[in-house]
Write an enzyme that holds these catalytic residues in place. Structure first.
Site, PDB file in Angstrom:
ATOM      1  N   LYS A 153       0.818  -1.173  -0.100  1.00  0.00           N
ATOM      2  CA  LYS A 153       0.127  -0.159  -0.068  1.00  0.00           C
ATOM      3  C   LYS A 153       0.820   1.207  -0.052  1.00  0.00           C
ATOM      4  O   LYS A 153       1.228   1.640   1.060  1.00  0.00           O
ATOM      5  CB  LYS A 153      -1.240  -0.127   1.432  1.00  0.00           C
ATOM      6  CG  LYS A 153      -2.094   0.828   0.962  1.00  0.00           C
ATOM      7  CD  LYS A 153      -3.064   0.208   1.954  1.00  0.00           C
ATOM      8  CE  LYS A 153      -4.329   1.461   2.269  1.00  0.00           C
ATOM      9  NZ  LYS A 153      -5.062   1.746   0.926  1.00  0.00           N
TER      10      LYS A 153
HETATM   11  N1  PMP Z   1      -7.920  -1.904  -3.104  1.00  0.00           N
HETATM   12  C1  PMP Z   1      -7.388  -0.898  -3.061  1.00  0.00           C
HETATM   13  C2  PMP Z   1      -6.628   0.010  -4.134  1.00  0.00           C
HETATM   14  C3  PMP Z   1      -7.413  -0.093  -1.690  1.00  0.00           C
HETATM   15  O1  PMP Z   1      -6.797   1.210  -1.667  1.00  0.00           O
HETATM   16  C4  PMP Z   1      -8.091  -0.551  -0.672  1.00  0.00           C
HETATM   17  C5  PMP Z   1      -8.208   0.058   0.479  1.00  0.00           C
HETATM   18  N2  PMP Z   1      -7.283  -0.080   1.399  1.00  0.00           N
HETATM   19  C6  PMP Z   1      -8.513  -1.940  -0.972  1.00  0.00           C
HETATM   20  C7  PMP Z   1      -8.538  -2.508  -2.108  1.00  0.00           C
HETATM   21  C8  PMP Z   1      -9.376  -2.624   0.056  1.00  0.00           C
HETATM   22  O2  PMP Z   1      -8.452  -2.976   1.297  1.00  0.00           O
HETATM   23  P1  PMP Z   1      -9.087  -3.352   2.697  1.00  0.00           P
HETATM   24  O3  PMP Z   1     -10.088  -4.198   2.738  1.00  0.00           O
HETATM   25  O4  PMP Z   1      -7.571  -3.591   3.372  1.00  0.00           O
HETATM   26  O5  PMP Z   1      -9.032  -1.708   3.400  1.00  0.00           O
END
Ligand code: PMP
Length: 295
Positions: A153
């Site tokens: 991320k």
């Molecule tokens: N894909 C992307 C590109 C994101 O930014 C997020 C948000 N973090 C998610 C998927 C979903 O991830 P999570 O369920 O861990 O928040």
């Protein structure tokens, strides 16, 4: 709107007023998009702020930093405690928490020399709203996995998300759906994607997506509820022919989709597996039993 004169953040090892905190204009993260962040939700359960899966989020933050060479000298258990202190100091319960690891001054294109940690939080309702979404397939693809560590991320990756989301909004849609470099469906700008076909759920496999913590939770909910779910590639044409679809993410939670490229899904949302999972997810995150986890 994210902070006011009284807002307290945890920054560089101290609790300070957000209005007085100073980042360095020569920071590598600012110039090159070379930072790592997380997004967590805290829910008000019986008047207490309770984070959802904080260990998983901070583990992913450590993984993301290690994956791109950003120093991570932090202790995750301590960071969870600091996060609760930030919530308490700002009197927040239903909130969104944003940890960010940024790198200090370095204009070379080399790995981070030092890192600073921010934990900020602000009040948060539903991200994409509870109404059904109208989604447009984006002309922007997800980044080539051979060009980035796409399951980390990293702040700079989100330029891709901003481009895709803004075009969809400019075109009058609520959200974008991005394909991968092989034109298979990948995910939304900030959420993972599921589609329902003949009583089964399908979601794109890891490779071009950020493997979300919510996606994993949805898969667990499916397993517990006897709903068949498989991680496999599918095309946009297969989505047009499907019965229903939803996005999921920490902020989005489980968000139903009404239409893709103006083609409406066959089933009314209330009759889809997504609707059942949305209800189960909502009760899971606000489950009273979770109060004792961190109290
Ligand atoms: N894909 C992307 C590109 C994101 O930014 C997020 C948000 N973090 C998610 C998927 C979903 O991830 P999570 O369920 O861990 O928040």
């Amino acid at each position: 709107m994210y902070y006011n004169q009284d807002t307290i953040i945890y920054y560089k090892g101290e609790f300070v007023k957000a209005a007085n905190a100073r980042a360095n204009l020569y920071d590598q993260s600012l110039h090159y998009g070379y930072g790592v962040f997380e997004g967590l939700r805290s829910y008000d359960i019986d008047g207490k702020a309770v984070l959802f899966k904080p260990e998983a989020h901070f583990e992913r933050m450590a993984y993301s930093c290690n994956a791109v060479g950003i120093p991570y000298p932090f202790d995750n258990e301590e960071l969870i405690q600091k996060t609760y202190e930030v919530l308490t100091l700002n009197n927040l319960k239903d909130a969104y928490v944003r940890p960010l690891v940024s790198c200090g001054p370095n204009m070379q294109l080399t790995k981070g020399k030092s890192s600073d940690l921010l934990i900020a939080a602000w009040e948060w309702g539903a991200y994409l709203g509870n109404t059904l979404l109208h989604v447009q397939t984006s002309a922007f693809q997800r980044p080539n996995p051979a060009a980035f560590v796409v399951d980390a991320k990293v702040t700079g990756h989100y330029v891709n998300s901003i481009l895709a989301c803004q075009v969809a909004k400019d075109n009058g849609y609520d959200e974008a759906l991005l394909l991968d470099i092989n034109n298979y469906v990948a995910e939304g700008p900030g959420a993972n994607f599921f589609m329902e076909k003949e009583g089964k759920l399908f979601t794109p496999p890891c490779g071009s997506i950020l493997p979300g913590i919510t996606r994993k939770t949805v898969i667990e909910i499916c397993k517990e509820s006897g709903i068949s779910v498989s991680e496999k590639h599918f095309t946009i044409d297969e989505v047009y022919e499907s019965d229903g679809a939803f996005f999921c993410g920490t902020a989005a939670e489980v968000a139903g989709i009404a239409s893709l490229d103006k083609k409406f899904f066959k089933k009314p949302w209330e009759e889809t597996l997504g609707f059942q999972i949305q209800k189960k997810y909502k009760s899971l995150v606000t489950e009273k039993a979770r109060v004792s986890e961190f109290a």
